[in-house]
Design a protein around this motif. Structure first.
Motif, short mmCIF file in Angstrom:
data_model
loop_
_atom_site.label_atom_id
_atom_site.label_comp_id
_atom_site.label_asym_id
_atom_site.label_seq_id
_atom_site.Cartn_x
_atom_site.Cartn_y
_atom_site.Cartn_z
N THR A 1 7.73 -4.76 -5.50
CA THR A 1 7.41 -5.80 -4.04
C THR A 1 8.46 -5.31 -3.18
OG1 THR A 1 9.41 -7.38 -4.93
CG2 THR A 1 7.08 -7.71 -5.74
N GLU A 2 9.10 -4.13 -3.17
CA GLU A 2 10.00 -3.76 -2.06
C GLU A 2 9.11 -2.48 -1.47
OE1 GLU A 2 13.69 -2.95 -3.86
OE2 GLU A 2 14.13 -5.06 -4.10
N LYS A 3 8.68 -1.69 -2.00
CA LYS A 3 8.48 -0.29 -1.35
C LYS A 3 7.00 -0.51 -0.84
CE LYS A 3 11.54 2.62 -3.91
NZ LYS A 3 11.71 3.54 -4.87
N GLY A 4 6.54 0.47 -0.19
CA GLY A 4 5.03 0.41 0.43
C GLY A 4 4.92 -0.49 1.68
N ASP A 5 3.97 -0.63 2.37
CA ASP A 5 3.68 -1.43 3.51
C ASP A 5 2.27 -2.35 3.44
OD1 ASP A 5 5.75 -0.09 5.19
OD2 ASP A 5 4.29 1.38 5.61
N PRO A 6 2.43 -3.48 3.92
CA PRO A 6 1.34 -4.10 3.63
C PRO A 6 0.17 -4.05 4.47
CG PRO A 6 3.24 -5.41 5.25
CD PRO A 6 3.60 -3.95 4.53
N GLU A 7 0.22 -3.26 5.48
CA GLU A 7 -0.88 -2.66 6.38
C GLU A 7 -0.28 -1.31 6.99
OE1 GLU A 7 -2.88 -4.89 10.22
OE2 GLU A 7 -0.91 -4.05 10.63
N LEU A 8 -1.53 -0.32 6.82
CA LEU A 8 -1.51 0.84 7.48
C LEU A 8 -2.54 1.13 8.37
CD1 LEU A 8 -1.04 2.66 3.89
CD2 LEU A 8 1.07 2.24 5.53
N LYS A 9 -2.39 2.12 9.36
CA LYS A 9 -3.27 2.32 10.57
C LYS A 9 -2.71 3.47 10.98
CE LYS A 9 -1.12 -1.08 13.59
NZ LYS A 9 -1.26 -2.17 14.44
N GLY A 10 -3.87 4.03 11.83
CA GLY A 10 -3.77 5.42 12.29
C GLY A 10 -4.80 5.92 12.88
N VAL A 11 -4.91 7.03 13.50
CA VAL A 11 -5.91 8.00 13.93
C VAL A 11 -5.61 9.37 13.63
CG1 VAL A 11 -7.17 8.80 16.04
CG2 VAL A 11 -6.21 6.46 16.15
N LEU B 1 0.65 -1.19 -0.06
CA LEU B 1 -0.05 0.04 0.09
C LEU B 1 0.85 1.09 -0.10
CD1 LEU B 1 -2.73 -1.11 2.73
CD2 LEU B 1 -2.52 -1.34 0.23
N ASP B 2 0.40 2.08 -0.53
CA ASP B 2 1.01 3.61 -0.56
C ASP B 2 0.60 4.46 0.48
OD1 ASP B 2 1.65 6.32 -1.10
OD2 ASP B 2 0.72 6.25 -3.09
N ARG B 3 -0.87 4.57 0.47
CA ARG B 3 -1.43 5.78 1.59
C ARG B 3 -2.66 5.49 1.91
NH1 ARG B 3 -0.25 11.13 -1.40
NH2 ARG B 3 1.61 9.74 -2.50
N ILE B 4 -3.06 5.96 3.18
CA ILE B 4 -4.50 6.17 3.28
C ILE B 4 -4.94 7.52 3.35
CG2 ILE B 4 -6.74 5.79 5.11
CD1 ILE B 4 -4.99 3.22 6.09
N GLN B 5 -6.08 8.08 2.81
CA GLN B 5 -6.63 9.35 2.50
C GLN B 5 -7.90 9.40 3.25
OE1 GLN B 5 -6.21 9.69 -1.66
NE2 GLN B 5 -4.44 11.21 -1.38
N ILE B 6 -8.20 10.39 3.79
CA ILE B 6 -9.58 10.72 4.09
C ILE B 6 -10.29 11.91 3.07
CG2 ILE B 6 -11.34 11.66 5.99
CD1 ILE B 6 -9.77 9.99 7.89
N ILE B 7 -11.47 11.67 2.73
CA ILE B 7 -12.15 12.72 1.88
C ILE B 7 -13.24 13.28 2.56
CG2 ILE B 7 -13.64 13.17 -0.11
CD1 ILE B 7 -10.97 10.67 -0.10
N ARG C 1 -10.17 6.35 1.47
CA ARG C 1 -9.78 6.23 0.24
C ARG C 1 -8.25 5.52 0.32
NH1 ARG C 1 -9.50 10.10 -4.91
NH2 ARG C 1 -7.86 10.97 -3.82
N VAL C 2 -8.08 4.31 0.08
CA VAL C 2 -6.77 3.63 0.28
C VAL C 2 -6.10 3.26 -1.16
CG1 VAL C 2 -5.68 1.49 1.17
CG2 VAL C 2 -7.64 2.39 2.24
N LEU C 3 -5.01 3.68 -1.42
CA LEU C 3 -4.11 3.48 -2.75
C LEU C 3 -2.90 2.67 -2.40
CD1 LEU C 3 -3.63 7.28 -3.51
CD2 LEU C 3 -5.43 5.81 -4.17
N GLN C 4 -2.96 1.68 -3.30
CA GLN C 4 -1.96 0.73 -3.58
C GLN C 4 -0.82 1.10 -4.55
OE1 GLN C 4 -3.32 -2.97 -4.66
NE2 GLN C 4 -2.94 -2.79 -6.71
#
Length: 598
Positions: free
Chosen positions: A528-538, A477-483, A555-558
């Motif tokens: 296969t090297e960059k990004g994270d398999p899991e993202l979380k936060g507040v 995954l690249d990132r998590i966004q909130i719209i 919205r989650v982007l891979q």
């Protein structure tokens, strides 16, 4: 229990389903189930004309992972689905009875024969235009001369129901009774998929032949509920709606009333975010500040049938306009959760992997790589602008029809552009900065907040707890966004916030360093090297005003992957036009959470 249910007027099919589901293990924290919510088989006459002969039973077998002959080739999906709804067009179910059942009245009619014997795309399109598109657009009698009336419709609808019941395996694979209402006044897409909670369904589905006005559909649905049936409808791909889906007046041209808003909001909890004919979230021309708006926009839709993109053709506008309806009239008719489907006319549910889309989606119109590289989907768009479609994710207590339908009705859903990404969000107060486990995170989410699809109550800025996980066979995954969408002094506004990013790339000012992870254009392989398999936060809304109506969705982007046309080029040696993108950023959208001002 059964006697009590009968005394209460519950139908026997609903009781039988309840009994069959009773022994299935429940998870109160809910699991993610993936499925198809928009699929056509040979029972849909346009699919039949295009060459599809698969039945709903065939589609369910395909959904369960069986290899089936699809569009001329043996084919299967990489992973079975958890659930599937076959949504054949209600408008021509009677014709399907004559076309698909040898010996049935009308089977030997010369027009029916011509449908079955069409061997090339030109002939099929001529028949499709003459007997499907023209009648739908004209408002005249839409049935071809071999149509046998209401009894033929009932026969086909009953056969669809029988297949749906035959393939239901509570706890393992769920089928949902469903159909598509296909209203298209002036070519504007007002289609709805109608889903039932159990086998207590009407003898006849309501179709656009009964009325092209969705208001009449909602009235019929309300009458069905009064008769003990449980159902809801879902509008799909608003990008083709010609401004009609989120209109400022009724289809009859009358002013919107409170009664209209109540009728609509009580029948439509979900909306289709994406399907093969494009992503309906946003487009760059109306959302220039959204750097990820340029995604499967299907811009060639505007080259046909007098379609022009308008801001009010897109989901984010509809959600924000719903806030204003509530502020002005007290009801939000666009309080939608998100689903995704294919609208495949091949009878192949959720055939969505980019590297597995070698059978297309519309029969002869996109059957081979050579055709896909240059053809037009008649009256719609360039085939190169199509995509394999989207998937619906549902957070439910079990893989049963009742549990999945209930979670859909409650909007605890998400849509993905194809990969099996998972996303969850809760809005509340008192969340921890970090959690030791996923289970702890979810328990805290339900204890201290509301899930996706819910209403946040409070005067303090909501804390939004977000979590996402990659597809097991996809990139990181690249990132998590909130719209966020809101009303400010009556003006509709929206903004994209980056809230979590892989590799600690989120800066203090809220921006994210772009990630450089291109695909290999020669092999189609992803990074296969960059990004994270899991993202979380507040995340806490820094611009919260308790006096403003608002919604929030995730919205989650891979990381980028190869688009289907690159796989056609690599495998088949065809060449697509230079402007056709070779890589894409797949994504998932979590249903909104609303803050409503009392």
């Amino acid at each position: 229990m059964t006697a009590l249910a009968l005394c209460l007027g519950l139908a026997l099919p609903a009781i039988a389903q309840e009994n069959s589901e009773a022994g299935v293990k429940q998870n109160p924290l809910k699991d993610a189930y993936f499925g198809e919510t928009h699929l056509h088989t040979g029972v849909s006459m346009d699919a039949f004309i295009g060459g599809t002969r698969l039945t709903p039973g065939d589609a369910y077998r395909f959904a369960k992972g069986e290899e089936i002959k699809v569009n001329g080739s043996m084919h299967k999906i990489k992973r079975p689905l958890d659930f599937c709804a076959v949504t054949d067009h209600s408008e021509f179910m009677g014709e399907a009875h004559s076309l698909m059942n040898e010996g049935a009245p009308g089977y030997d009619h010369e027009v029916a024969k011509s449908f079955r014997e069409a061997e090339d795309l030109e002939t099929a399109l001529m028949l499709y235009n003459k007997f499907v598109l023209a009648p739908l657009a004209s408002g005249e009698n839409p049935h071809p001369p071999f149509f046998q009336g209401a009894e033929a419709i009932k026969s086909t609808w009953k056969k669809n129901q029988e297949a749906t019941e035959e393939h239901y395996e509570p706890g393992k694979f769920t089928t949902i009774h469903a159909y598509e209402y296909t209203s298209a006044p002036g070519g504007g897409n007002l289609h709805r998929n109608v889903l039932f909670r159990d086998a207590n369904v009407p003898d006849l589905p309501f179709s656009a032949n009964d009325s092209p006005d969705p208001e009449k559909l909602w009235e019929w649905m309300s009458a069905q509920r009064a008769d003990g049936k449980k159902l809801f409808s879902m509008p799909h791909n608003p990008n083709e709606s010609k401004g009609l889906l989120f209109s400022e007046e009724t289809l009859e041209g009358k002013p919107i009333t409170k009664e209209y808003l109540e009728l609509r909001s009580s029948n439509e909890p979900l909306i289709e975010m994406m399907q093969i004919k494009g992503n309906s979230e946003v487009v760059p021309q109306f959302w220039p500040n959204d750097e990820f708006a340029d995604f499967e926009n299907a811009t060639s839709l505007q080259d046909y049938n007098d379609r022009v993109f308008m801001k009010k053709n897109f989901v984010r506008y509809g959600l924000t306009r719903g806030l204003k309806w509530r502020q002005d009239m007290g009801i939000n008719p666009h309080k939608y959760g998100f689903v995704g489907g294919t609208d495949s006319h091949n009878g192949a549910p959720s055939n969505v992997e980019e590297d597995n889309w070698n059978v297309g989606s519309h029969g002869l119109a996109d059957q081979t790589a050579e055709v896909r590289s240059k053809a037009i989907l008649d009256g719609e768009m360039k085939v190169s602008d199509l995509n394999p479609g989207a998937v619906t994710g549902v957070w439910a207590t079990s893989n049963t029809r009742g549990a999945i339908w209930d979670s859909m009705a409650a909007r605890e859903t998400f849509a993905t552009s194809g990969p099996r990404l998972k996303v969850r969000a809760f809005a509340g107060q008192g969340f921890k900065d970090s959690y030791d486990s996923y289970e702890e995170l979810v328990k805290d989410g339900y204890a201290k907040g509301v899930p996706m699809g819910g209403d946040y109550k409070g005067d303090k800025a909501p804390q939004i707890l977000v979590w996402a996980a990659k597809d097991a066979i996809g990139p990181n995954l690249d990132r998590i966004q909130i719209i966020k969408g809101w009303l400010e002094d009556g003006e509709m506004k929206d903004k994209v916030y980056d809230v979590v990013a892989s590799g600690d790339r989120l800066k203090k000012d809220g921006t994210v360093e772009p990630i450089d992870a291109p695909i290999d254009l020669k092999t189609g392989k992803f990074n296969t090297e960059k990004g994270d398999p899991e993202l979380k936060g507040v995340w806490t809304d820094p611009d919260f005003d308790p006096k403003e109506e608002a919604f929030y969705y995730v919205r989650v982007l891979q990381l980028p992957t190869a688009r289907w046309n690159l796989w056609d080029e690599i495998r088949e040696g065809v060449k697509f036009p230079e402007e056709v993108k070779k890589q894409i950023v797949e994504r998932a959208w979590g249903s909104p959470i609303w803050h409503e001002v009392n």
